[in-house]
Enzyme design. Structure first.
Site, PDB file in Angstrom:
ATOM      1  N   CYS A 106       0.841  -1.199   0.000  1.00  0.00           N
ATOM      2  CA  CYS A 106       0.000   0.000   0.000  1.00  0.00           C
ATOM      3  C   CYS A 106       0.872   1.244   0.000  1.00  0.00           C
ATOM      4  O   CYS A 106       0.446   2.314  -0.419  1.00  0.00           O
ATOM      5  CB  CYS A 106      -0.968  -0.002   1.181  1.00  0.00           C
ATOM      6  N   CYS A 109       3.496   3.145   4.576  1.00  0.00           N
ATOM      7  CA  CYS A 109       4.601   3.125   5.541  1.00  0.00           C
ATOM      8  C   CYS A 109       5.938   3.442   4.880  1.00  0.00           C
ATOM      9  O   CYS A 109       6.936   3.640   5.563  1.00  0.00           O
ATOM     10  CB  CYS A 109       4.699   1.740   6.181  1.00  0.00           C
ATOM     11  N   GLU A1252      -5.851 -13.667   0.464  1.00  0.00           N
ATOM     12  CA  GLU A1252      -6.253 -14.191   1.762  1.00  0.00           C
ATOM     13  C   GLU A1252      -5.718 -15.573   2.151  1.00  0.00           C
ATOM     14  O   GLU A1252      -5.405 -15.804   3.320  1.00  0.00           O
ATOM     15  CB  GLU A1252      -7.789 -14.174   1.843  1.00  0.00           C
TER      16      GLU A1252
HETATM   17  S1  FES Z   1       3.156  -1.243   2.525  1.00  0.00           S
HETATM   18 FE1  FES Z   1       1.218  -1.021   3.497  1.00  0.00          FE
HETATM   19  S2  FES Z   1       1.763  -0.708   5.544  1.00  0.00           S
HETATM   20 FE2  FES Z   1       3.659  -1.101   4.611  1.00  0.00          FE
END
Ligand code: FES
Ligand SMILES: Cc1cc2nc3c(=O)[nH]c(=O)nc-3n(C[C@H](O)[C@H](O)[C@H](O)COP(=O)(O)OP(=O)(O)OC[C@H]3O[C@@H](n4cnc5c(N)ncnc54)[C@H](O)[C@@H]3O)c2cc1C
Ligand code: FES
Length: 1298
Positions: A106, A109, A1252
């Site tokens: 995503c 972070c 999943e």
């Molecule tokens: S890539 Fe999604 S929280 Fe690290």
């Protein structure tokens, strides 16, 4: 004037800003540097990491910008990921390493990791993999499973400078001397940027930071916004004068602000809204030179109160006095690198003084070292030589201490000093102590303890020293007689044991402390078990095996994720970023006010006290004039007169101008309640067990959970052996990195445009259309990417987007809502806890003859996704085992906690785990190996699945790849060999035990219900743009779609761009993104669109992929013919049975357990995964690793705890612990089955899904832990999650009568 340098640019600010504002808020909202992310706002996730250089110390250190007060950054230098590099200029090697090494999913972070890595590379630490891994204790990632992050960064240590062209003539570090570019001499080759560009290759990172004057300001700095006064005095005298001028109740000392911002809220009265009450007058001591020194003179170490934890670690580590070395080791596991760089020991001790329950490692350490304190009183008196225990506990000192000045510890004379310290925590690092022990002793050459100090934390209500125990210890080291342990126990009991069961069970704490003392004796006697903590190899090892299909390229290849580089450089935008950068002239920010008294009636809501703090307006139930509901019967806001169903239910959304005011404005709203007569039927229940007891069942129509095969009852009656019982599984929070957020803007004629961090774009549109009463056509919802979802943003995102839309419609202004992490955790439920009853019959071989399951699932206050989760738990309950007589039924229960909802592998995670446990119990009963019982009962090709309630079969199994996965796992992971090694290890070790477990998984996939749409547009210049209805949530959907388009159209991926999901463009009446299926469904939709376009290109441009006519020529011809080169592909998968196909997985985990403490380390994990012909080897392996580690969290570290009022206790990063980098398997191997494909009807390029199934396979870790527990003589009845306390209690169950 206040001056701050950010990415080498000077910013002068008038000293009239809000002094309590965070540095992150300034970077994001004022400078638009949104690469610095906010994941928690409390120092617990690392997403906000920046490099910080202060005039006090020219060495840049990584800090949490979410905690740092902007006001305390005068004349400081900040480097953010944007300052490191950008895709528009040059990326730094660090950014490139993590992006190209598949270290982001995503990506929320990712910039935090980049900056933490920069911090490590610039630190004085030897650049070893072990040091690097330890340094990353402050950064979490929920998606990747860490392996690719650490592996990518370790390449930098190996000097792999992928981009180095060797064109720089002065760079000796690179061994390249041929170029023409004269780069900065002495540059740090780690940051080699290649290309010979000015400032590129051999760029010295420090140069990026320290370009301007860093002299320490010599005059008093005053910042005031009229509400809060902030002073930064240049010396101690002016600090004490200032303190003396104000009323002591108004004064607050500020040092690193890590405790104030990140911890105090857990211990003071204001939780959960407010991150710490700021004083009216803040005196910042960060600039006082007198407080910054740590010195040693005549055997006495004195440390000023401004000394950071990191500096203290370093100082003590250089001593040869064993107690100081132990202090260094203990301090090095306080918090994390970022907090240790900014936080001071005095800030920590001050919190220990204020909040006795705060598990202060500083108080523990200073107590063990018999430290004394020097402090100044409010009237400027200096008081010296106060023993630390007295200082923290005596009311006189609490009342009179205005400013801690220093501590002193004596290096006691003589030889023979030893010290051991222990800290038992929920996860390996970045966790406060459940139990801690620090023992300092002097041992004579004859082996006699002559002096001892024992300090202990976590067992009683504060940190204690134990003089009676110390006296009992005097004598021969070889004698750990029961007397010492008994004295220790009695002494602790006499101090008052902490009797609360919260994050750890009360029985654990005393047992663990006693065992730590035993470990001290084991150490003195040079026996096994004397180690301070479970040792771990360096992680990041492992193979990723896959084969690629040359015919399908770029599909199947390890193609880096589109946007990964943008994520690393901070250019990638999230809904959070849109919210932080809304134009303040036309916008408002919103924060939820939620109910906090369950079972009471809301009598009124008063906003009055919030206006002085910035409240501009609000929306509540009175503004719900059209639709009221968001999911099923669930209303968006409770109304006056409603009885509160749960803590965390929204009551209002308050609106204000500055994003950072959210918590204080929301906290100022007062809800008044009246009592409601409680009956047996109405009194609130907060646990599934109570819900079962009081029959709080949701009506049967809501749940269609029943499957069966054969006649389970009569087969059970005849079965030679039977086991009956029930197993309980815990909850889990999604812990997506980007909390729920939405921004809503008004358009013309009542239209609204919403950006939402959602997994459900069409669903959001529909809900808002109803809430506002304007219909879907006037609602445009856009989603470019979300910082994770895992099911938590399928429907739970509607609260944020719905409220934002309502607020925008009411006020006429853009409205942005970003959930605070704590509020997000409180308001949004998670995975459903389940209690599964079983009755299983089998024969002497372990062949299962019949089984019955009854699943009880906890839904929370509304049904939402829980009916689906229970349905999945039931439909997947047969697991991988073929049983002729089978039945399973599910019941959903209402409890008075926030609504639970789908969470990655919803339901089947729980049900498969429970079934697998039965295999172990059967094996135990019949005296066979678990493996034999597993294999005996495995499904095989052609076997038939159970039937649903209406008699429809769930299908037959056409292509069972389980045996192949299983066999290859055993071969490649050398399971037999490992098992033998473990047995040998366990025979020779008493205090450590190892366990191995292999777990099989069958995961049914169906795209039905996930209808998706993809628009492919080919422009006249032959570039291509693709828009999908699927939400990019880190799973790589967009990249896979682009790969498919590239393959089908025969164009390079570089020519294809991706458009966000947009209900006015490519997202119309689509399904949510979930069920692992959406990537594939979208890929097929994209292929369909391409086929339409190919037909046109063929007709008008004679184009065929691989043919003689180029794509560009065909596009020109088709466009020239006036034919549209835009096409929508639609895919509404249907299936004749419940599942289209099955994913097969076999996993093995090896775990080591400390028998005395319950600490566990995952030595290795091997996953053999049937991904068909994977769509993207990088992304699919990444999903497997990430899913497995999220599952590891569920099984080992993540515990959802409510208090007796129904409020969530695990309400932030302080209490809720997803795994960190040191929790992952030290060796992590993922192998995709080769030459397998997917022949099922409706398959997409022969691939299989990944989101999943790997999560379920992580149960192998839990079973491996239990094998180790059993090897230690413990019990089968280990809880799930098997947190550190549960592990130790399971080991000792028999002895403790638990
Ligand atoms: S890539 Fe999604 S929280 Fe690290
Ligand atoms: C994510 C995270 C994890 C943590 N983990 C641990 C852990 O594992 N173990 C542990 O023990 N601690 C832990 N901590 C606490 C951490 O050690 C403290 O936050 C830090 O040491 C506080 O120092 P500071 O300079 O930031 O204090 P601040 O936040 O500036 O101040 C904290 C309090 O101390 C007061 N104060 C500060 N300096 C003085 C002074 N000189 N005189 C009088 N009062 C003063 C302030 O007024 C305030 O009330 C953790 C903190 C965070 C954020
Ligand atoms: S946002 Fe700062 S550490 Fe999480």
């Amino acid at each position: 004037m206040f001056t701050i340098f950010v990415n080498a640019t000077t910013h002068n600010l008038p000293p009239t800003f809000d002094p309590t504002r965070s540095l992150a808020s300034f970077l994001r909202s004022d400078l638009g540097l949104t690469g610095t992310k906010i994941g928690c706002h409390e120092g617990g996730c690392g997403a906000c990491t920046v490099l910080f250089t202060s005039p006090n110390d020219p060495k840049p250190v990584p800090i949490n910008s979410c905690l740092k007060l902007l006001s305390s950054c005068n004349n400081c230098h900040i480097l953010t990921t944007e300052g490191l590099g950008s895709t528009q200029t040059t990326l730094s090697d660090i950014q490139r390493a993590i992006a190209d090494g598949n270290g982001s999913q995503c990506g929320f972070c990712t910039p935090g990791w980049v900056m933490a890595c920069a911090g490590f590379l610039l630190s004085e630490l030897p650049k070893t993999p072990a040091n690097m891994e330890q340094f990353f204790d402050g950064n979490l990632c929920r998606c990747t499973g860490y392996r690719p992050i650490i592996q990518s960064f370790m390449k930098l240590l190996n000097g792999e400078k992928e981009n180095c062209t060797g064109s720089c003539d002065t760079c000796t570090a690179c061994d390249h001397n041929e170029g023409t570019h004269d780069c900065d001499a002495g540059g740090d080759a780690v940051f080699c940027q290649g290309g010979g560009e000015s400032g590129g290759c051999c760029q010295d990172l420090e140069d990026l930071i320290v370009k301007k004057d860093t002299t320490k300001p010599s005059s008093l700095l005053r910042i005031s916004d009229g509400l809060t006064e902030f002073f930064q005095p240049p010396d101690l005298t002016s600090a004490l004068t200032l303190i003396g001028k104000y009323d002591k109740s108004d004064i607050g000392i500020n040092a690193g602000h890590t405790g104030k911002g990140g911890v105090e809220k857990y211990y003071n009265e204001t939780a959960p809204y407010y991150r710490g009450v700021d004083a009216k007058v803040i005196v910042d001591v960060g600039n006082i030179t007198e407080l910054q020194a740590v010195t040693s003179s005549n055997g006495v170490v004195t440390a000023g109160s401004g000394v950071t934890l990191a500096k203290l670690v370093k100082f003590f580590s250089s001593s040869d006095y064993a107690p100081f070395q132990a202090a260094s080791r203990h301090l090095s596991v306080i918090a994390n690198s970022q907090v240790r760089s900014a936080g001071t020991w005095a800030g920590n001790l001050s919190m220990a003084q204020k909040y006795p329950h705060f598990p202060s490692d500083i108080f523990l350490t200073l107590s063990a070292l018999s430290a004394t304190l020097t402090f100044a009183t409010y009237d400027g008196q200096v008081v010296a030589n106060v023993p630390v225990q007295t200082f923290c506990k005596d009311a006189f000192f609490k009342e009179h201490c205005a400013l801690i000045l220093s501590f002193s510890v004596e290096q006691k004379p003589g030889d023979g000093w030893v010290a051991r310290r222990f800290k038992l925590t929920q996860r390996a690092r970045n966790a406060h102590a459940h139990v801690s022990l620090f023992v300092v002793a002097n041992v004579s050459s004859e082996g006699c303890i002559q002096d001892a100090t024992v300090a202990v934390g976590g067992v009683t209500s504060a940190i204690e020293v134990c003089p009676k125990t110390s006296r009992a210890m005097l004598g021969a080291v070889a004698t750990l007689d029961d007397n010492v342990i008994e004295t220790f126990t009695q002494e602790l009991e006499s101090l008052g044991l902490n009797q609360e069961d919260d994050l750890t069970r009360k029985d654990y704490r005393l047992l663990a402390a006693r065992n730590c003392l035993k470990k001290f004796y084991l150490y003195l006697n040079a026996k096994e078990g004397g180690d301070e903590s479970l040792s771990r190899d360096v992680g990041g090892k492992g193979v990723q095996e896959y084969s690629i299909s040359l015919d399908a390229l770029p599909v199947t290849a390890p193609v880096p994720k589109i946007g990964a580089r943008l994520q690393a450089s901070g250019e990638a935008k999230y809904c959070h970023d849109n919210a932080s950068t809304v134009d303040p002239r036309f916008s408002l920010h919103g924060a939820f006010v939620f109910s906090d008294e369950v079972g009471k009636r809301i009598e009124g809501i008063s906003y009055k006290s919030a206006y002085p703090l910035g409240l501009v307006d609000y929306v509540d139930a009175r503004d719900l004039k059209n639709g009221k509901r968001i999911v099923g019967d669930e209303v968006l806001f409770l109304s006056i007169g409603d009885i509160v169903p749960s803590v965390g239910y929204p009551v209002a959304l308050v609106l204000f101008k500055k994003e950072e005011d959210a918590n204080k404005v929301a906290a100022a709203v007062e809800i008044t309640y009246s009592d409601v007569a409680e009956t047996e039927v109405s009194h609130p229940v907060f646990s599934l067990a109570d819900a079962i007891k009081y029959r709080r069942i949701f009506t049967p129509k809501d749940v269609n959970a029943k499957i069966s095969k054969g006649d389970a009852d009569s087969a059970l009656a005849k079965a030679p052996m039977r086991l009956k019982g029930c197993t309980e599984t815990g909850g889990q929070k999604h812990f997506y990195f980007e909390t729920q957020s939405a921004v809503c803007k008004l358009g013309e004629g009542g239209e609204v445009e919403v950006r939402s961090s959602t997994q459900n774009v069409s669903g959001t549109q529909e809900i808002i259309g109803k809430l506002l009463g304007i219909g879907s056509s006037k609602v445009v919802v856009k989603q470019l990417r979300a910082g994770g979802g895992y099911g938590g943003k399928l429907t739970r995102s509607f609260q944020c987007s719905g409220a934002a839309a309502l607020a925008a419609a009411k006020t006429g202004r853009t409205c942005a809502v970003v959930q605070d992490r704590g509020i997000d955790l409180q308001m949004i439920g998670g995975r459903e806890p389940m209690i599964i009853e079983y009755d299983i019959g089998f024969d002497a071989d372990g062949k299962i003859l019949a089984v019955k399951f009854l699943i009880h699932a906890e839904s929370g206050v509304t049904i939402d996704g829980s009916a689906g989760s229970l349905g999945m738990a039931t439909l997947w309950m047969d697991h991988v085992y073929n049983v002729d007589n089978f039945s399973c039924e599910g019941i959903l229960y209402k409890t008075n906690v926030s609504t639970n909802t789908s969470c990655r592998s919803p339901g089947n995670m729980q049900s498969n785990f429970v079934y697998e446990d039965l295999i172990y119990r059967i094996a135990n009963r019949v005296g066979k190996r678990v493996k034999d019982v597993q294999e005996l009962n495995f499904y095989r090709t052609g076997d038939v699945l159970p039937c649903e309630r209406d008699g429809t079969s769930l299908g037959d199994l056409k292509q069972v790849n389980l045996q192949r996965c299983w066999r290859e796992l055993h071969e490649k992971a050398k399971i037999e060999e490992k098992q033998k090694d473990i047995e040998a290890f366990n025979r020779t070790h008493d205090t450590k035990k190892r366990g191995l477990s292999c777990a099989p998984v069958k995961y049914g996939i169906s795209g039905a219900g996930y209808k998706q749409q993809v628009r492919v547009c080919i422009y006249a210049d032959s570039t291509v743009r693709v828009g999908t209805s699927g939400a990019e949530i880190g799973q790589g959907l967009a990249t896979k779609v682009v790969q498919c388009v590239a393959l089908r159209l025969g164009v390079d991926m570089e020519k294809i761009d991706v458009h966000e999901s947009d209900t006015s463009n490519n997202t119309v009446n689509n399904g949510a993104t979930g069920g692992s299926a959406t990537s594939e469904v979208c890929c097929q939709a994209a292929l369909n669109a391409c086929d339409t376009l190919l037909a046109r290109l063929k007709e008008h441009g004679d184009y065929e992929v691989g043919g003689d006519v180029s794509f560009a020529d065909a596009v020109a011809a088709t466009d020239g013919a006036g034919v549209s080169l835009s096409a929508d592909g639609w895919n509404n998968p249907t299936s004749s049975s419940e599942f289209q196909y099955f994913v097969w997985v076999a996993t093995a985990a090896v775990v080591e357990l400390d028998v005395l403490t319950g600490e566990a380390s995952v030595i290795s994990a091997d996953i053999q995964y049937d991904c068909g012909e994977q769509l993207n080897a990088y992304i699919d392996v990444g999903q497997i690793e990430g899913g497995f580690i999220m599952g590891l969290g569920y099984f080992l570290t993540e515990k959802v705890v409510f208090d007796h009022t129904g409020a969530l206790k695990s309400v932030g990063t302080w209490e809720y612990k997803p795994p960190g980098m040191l929790d992952i398997p030290r060796e992590f191997n993922v192998r995709l089955l080769s030459n397998v494909g997917n022949n099922a009807e409706g398959n997409v390029l022969r691939s299989k899904a990944v989101g999943e199934p790997p999560m379920v396979s992580s149960m192998s870790v839990w079973f491996a832990v239990r094998e180790a527990v059993l090897a230690a003589g413990g019990s089968m009845d280990l809880m799930c999650p098997a947190t550190i306390d549960e592990r130790l209690l399971a080991i000792n169950k028999a002895n403790m009568n638990l």
